[in-house]
Design a protein around this motif. Structure first.
Motif, PDB file in Angstrom:
ATOM      1  N   GLN A 123       0.829  -1.200   0.000  1.00 49.96           N
ATOM      2  CA  GLN A 123       0.000   0.000   0.000  1.00 49.96           C
ATOM      3  C   GLN A 123       0.869   1.259   0.000  1.00 49.96           C
ATOM      4  O   GLN A 123       0.556   2.242  -0.669  1.00 49.96           O
ATOM      5  CB  GLN A 123      -0.926   0.011   1.217  1.00 49.96           C
ATOM      6  CG  GLN A 123      -1.967  -1.076   1.192  1.00 49.96           C
ATOM      7  CD  GLN A 123      -2.735  -1.179   2.509  1.00 49.96           C
ATOM      8  OE1 GLN A 123      -2.399  -0.540   3.497  1.00 49.96           O
ATOM      9  NE2 GLN A 123      -3.769  -2.006   2.505  1.00 49.96           N
ATOM     10  N   GLU A 124       1.976   1.199   0.734  1.00 48.98           N
ATOM     11  CA  GLU A 124       2.897   2.327   0.783  1.00 48.98           C
ATOM     12  C   GLU A 124       3.489   2.586  -0.601  1.00 48.98           C
ATOM     13  O   GLU A 124       3.608   3.738  -1.024  1.00 48.98           O
ATOM     14  CB  GLU A 124       4.009   2.058   1.797  1.00 48.98           C
ATOM     15  CG  GLU A 124       5.007   3.197   1.933  1.00 48.98           C
ATOM     16  CD  GLU A 124       6.153   2.848   2.854  1.00 48.98           C
ATOM     17  OE1 GLU A 124       6.423   3.638   3.767  1.00 48.98           O
ATOM     18  OE2 GLU A 124       6.792   1.790   2.646  1.00 48.98           O
ATOM     19  N   HIS A 158       1.698   7.339  -6.394  1.00 49.76           N
ATOM     20  CA  HIS A 158       0.670   8.345  -6.674  1.00 49.76           C
ATOM     21  C   HIS A 158       0.920   9.649  -5.923  1.00 49.76           C
ATOM     22  O   HIS A 158       0.071  10.547  -5.954  1.00 49.76           O
ATOM     23  CB  HIS A 158      -0.717   7.792  -6.345  1.00 49.76           C
ATOM     24  CG  HIS A 158      -1.133   6.688  -7.265  1.00 49.76           C
ATOM     25  ND1 HIS A 158      -1.077   5.358  -6.905  1.00 49.76           N
ATOM     26  CD2 HIS A 158      -1.580   6.716  -8.545  1.00 49.76           C
ATOM     27  CE1 HIS A 158      -1.491   4.621  -7.917  1.00 49.76           C
ATOM     28  NE2 HIS A 158      -1.797   5.412  -8.922  1.00 49.76           N
ATOM     29  N   ARG A 159       2.036   9.717  -5.215  1.00 47.19           N
ATOM     30  CA  ARG A 159       2.476  10.919  -4.495  1.00 47.19           C
ATOM     31  C   ARG A 159       1.411  11.439  -3.523  1.00 47.19           C
ATOM     32  O   ARG A 159       1.108  12.622  -3.479  1.00 47.19           O
ATOM     33  CB  ARG A 159       2.906  12.001  -5.468  1.00 47.19           C
ATOM     34  CG  ARG A 159       4.077  11.560  -6.307  1.00 47.19           C
ATOM     35  CD  ARG A 159       4.445  12.582  -7.336  1.00 47.19           C
ATOM     36  NE  ARG A 159       5.426  12.008  -8.239  1.00 47.19           N
ATOM     37  CZ  ARG A 159       6.621  12.515  -8.442  1.00 47.19           C
ATOM     38  NH1 ARG A 159       6.993  13.596  -7.827  1.00 47.19           N
ATOM     39  NH2 ARG A 159       7.448  11.932  -9.278  1.00 47.19           N
ATOM     40  N   ARG A 160       0.890  10.520  -2.732  1.00 48.77           N
ATOM     41  CA  ARG A 160      -0.111  10.880  -1.726  1.00 48.77           C
ATOM     42  C   ARG A 160       0.598  11.006  -0.371  1.00 48.77           C
ATOM     43  O   ARG A 160       0.726  10.043   0.380  1.00 48.77           O
ATOM     44  CB  ARG A 160      -1.218   9.836  -1.688  1.00 48.77           C
ATOM     45  CG  ARG A 160      -2.018   9.794  -2.992  1.00 48.77           C
ATOM     46  CD  ARG A 160      -3.210   8.887  -2.894  1.00 48.77           C
ATOM     47  NE  ARG A 160      -2.809   7.486  -2.837  1.00 48.77           N
ATOM     48  CZ  ARG A 160      -3.284   6.532  -3.626  1.00 48.77           C
ATOM     49  NH1 ARG A 160      -4.196   6.818  -4.535  1.00 48.77           N
ATOM     50  NH2 ARG A 160      -2.890   5.291  -3.511  1.00 48.77           N
ATOM     51  N   ALA A 161       1.040  12.216  -0.098  1.00 47.94           N
ATOM     52  CA  ALA A 161       1.902  12.474   1.061  1.00 47.94           C
ATOM     53  C   ALA A 161       1.259  12.100   2.395  1.00 47.94           C
ATOM     54  O   ALA A 161       1.927  11.545   3.270  1.00 47.94           O
ATOM     55  CB  ALA A 161       2.327  13.935   1.072  1.00 47.94           C
ATOM     56  N   LEU A 162      -0.011  12.411   2.560  1.00 47.76           N
ATOM     57  CA  LEU A 162      -0.663  12.111   3.836  1.00 47.76           C
ATOM     58  C   LEU A 162      -0.730  10.606   4.081  1.00 47.76           C
ATOM     59  O   LEU A 162      -0.534  10.144   5.208  1.00 47.76           O
ATOM     60  CB  LEU A 162      -2.064  12.713   3.878  1.00 47.76           C
ATOM     61  CG  LEU A 162      -2.127  14.241   3.893  1.00 47.76           C
ATOM     62  CD1 LEU A 162      -3.571  14.724   3.850  1.00 47.76           C
ATOM     63  CD2 LEU A 162      -1.407  14.796   5.111  1.00 47.76           C
ATOM     64  N   GLU A 163      -0.997   9.847   3.032  1.00 48.83           N
ATOM     65  CA  GLU A 163      -1.041   8.394   3.171  1.00 48.83           C
ATOM     66  C   GLU A 163       0.354   7.844   3.471  1.00 48.83           C
ATOM     67  O   GLU A 163       0.498   6.938   4.291  1.00 48.83           O
ATOM     68  CB  GLU A 163      -1.585   7.740   1.899  1.00 48.83           C
ATOM     69  CG  GLU A 163      -3.069   7.925   1.720  1.00 48.83           C
ATOM     70  CD  GLU A 163      -3.586   7.235   0.476  1.00 48.83           C
ATOM     71  OE1 GLU A 163      -2.964   6.256   0.013  1.00 48.83           O
ATOM     72  OE2 GLU A 163      -4.624   7.676  -0.038  1.00 48.83           O
ATOM     73  N   THR A 180       2.142   1.994  -3.483  1.00 48.23           N
ATOM     74  CA  THR A 180       1.103   2.630  -4.297  1.00 48.23           C
ATOM     75  C   THR A 180       0.967   4.108  -3.933  1.00 48.23           C
ATOM     76  O   THR A 180       0.865   4.964  -4.817  1.00 48.23           O
ATOM     77  CB  THR A 180      -0.247   1.909  -4.108  1.00 48.23           C
ATOM     78  OG1 THR A 180      -0.084   0.536  -4.479  1.00 48.23           O
ATOM     79  CG2 THR A 180      -1.332   2.538  -4.943  1.00 48.23           C
ATOM     80  N   ALA A 181       0.979   4.411  -2.657  1.00 47.73           N
ATOM     81  CA  ALA A 181       0.867   5.802  -2.203  1.00 47.73           C
ATOM     82  C   ALA A 181       2.061   6.626  -2.684  1.00 47.73           C
ATOM     83  O   ALA A 181       1.906   7.780  -3.097  1.00 47.73           O
ATOM     84  CB  ALA A 181       0.754   5.859  -0.685  1.00 47.73           C
ATOM     85  N   GLN A 198       1.032   8.346   7.077  1.00 51.68           N
ATOM     86  CA  GLN A 198       0.244   7.423   7.898  1.00 51.68           C
ATOM     87  C   GLN A 198       0.826   6.015   7.830  1.00 51.68           C
ATOM     88  O   GLN A 198       0.913   5.321   8.842  1.00 51.68           O
ATOM     89  CB  GLN A 198      -1.221   7.417   7.441  1.00 51.68           C
ATOM     90  CG  GLN A 198      -2.103   6.512   8.270  1.00 51.68           C
ATOM     91  CD  GLN A 198      -2.145   6.900   9.740  1.00 51.68           C
ATOM     92  OE1 GLN A 198      -2.143   8.070  10.098  1.00 51.68           O
ATOM     93  NE2 GLN A 198      -2.164   5.913  10.600  1.00 51.68           N
TER      94      GLN A 198
END
Length: 142
Positions: free
Chosen positions: A25-26, A32-37, A28-29, A40
């Motif tokens: 999951q990390e 997709h450059r999803r900093a908050l994820e 993938t995050a 977390q």
């Protein structure tokens, strides 16, 4: 409550499976450059790693630990756990490399933005990072 060696192995196995899934999951995050994820996942990863270390300590100091070598079924379970540890290390290393490349790309993009604002205002700090200086040569008093 004191756990049996079998229970500790099962707890360790479950924690490592959870860590392997979290690392996917990390990845993938990060892609997709999803900093908050990403932040977390880092916190959750730390919690799981602490749990894994605690289980490892309890297994290593358990009164039945000799069974891990004597019992073929338990030995096989230990081998599966070691394979999961290797898998998690590989995934974590890959995620770290991808994150470093993303960070480098960000710095390059940031430098391009700064350059587009005005080359005459561009300078570099002691770390080699580009920065804009609004008063480059204009605030001299002499």
């Amino acid at each position: 409550m004191k756990h049996t060696i079998e229970q500790l192995l099962e707890l360790q196995h479950t924690a490592l499976v959870s860590l392997a899934e979290l690392l996917n999951q990390e990845k993938t995050a990060i892609a997709h450059r999803r900093a908050l994820e990403i932040e977390q996942f880092a916190k959750e990863k730390l919690t799981l790693i602490n749990s894994i270390q605690q289980h490892d300590y309890l297994i290593a100091h358990h009164s039945q630990r000799q069974q891990l070598q004597d019992d073929a079924l338990l030995g096989q379970h230990v081998e599966e756990i070691q394979q999961l540890v290797t898998l998690c290390k590989q995934r974590n290393d890959i995620n770290g490399e991808v994150l470093q490349r993303a960070q480098l790309s960000f710095h390059k993009l940031n430098n391009l933005f700064q350059q587009s604002r005005g080359r005459h205002q561009m300078t570099y700090n002691c770390d080699g990072k580009a920065q804009n200086v609004r008063s480059l040569g204009t605030n001299l008093k002499a």
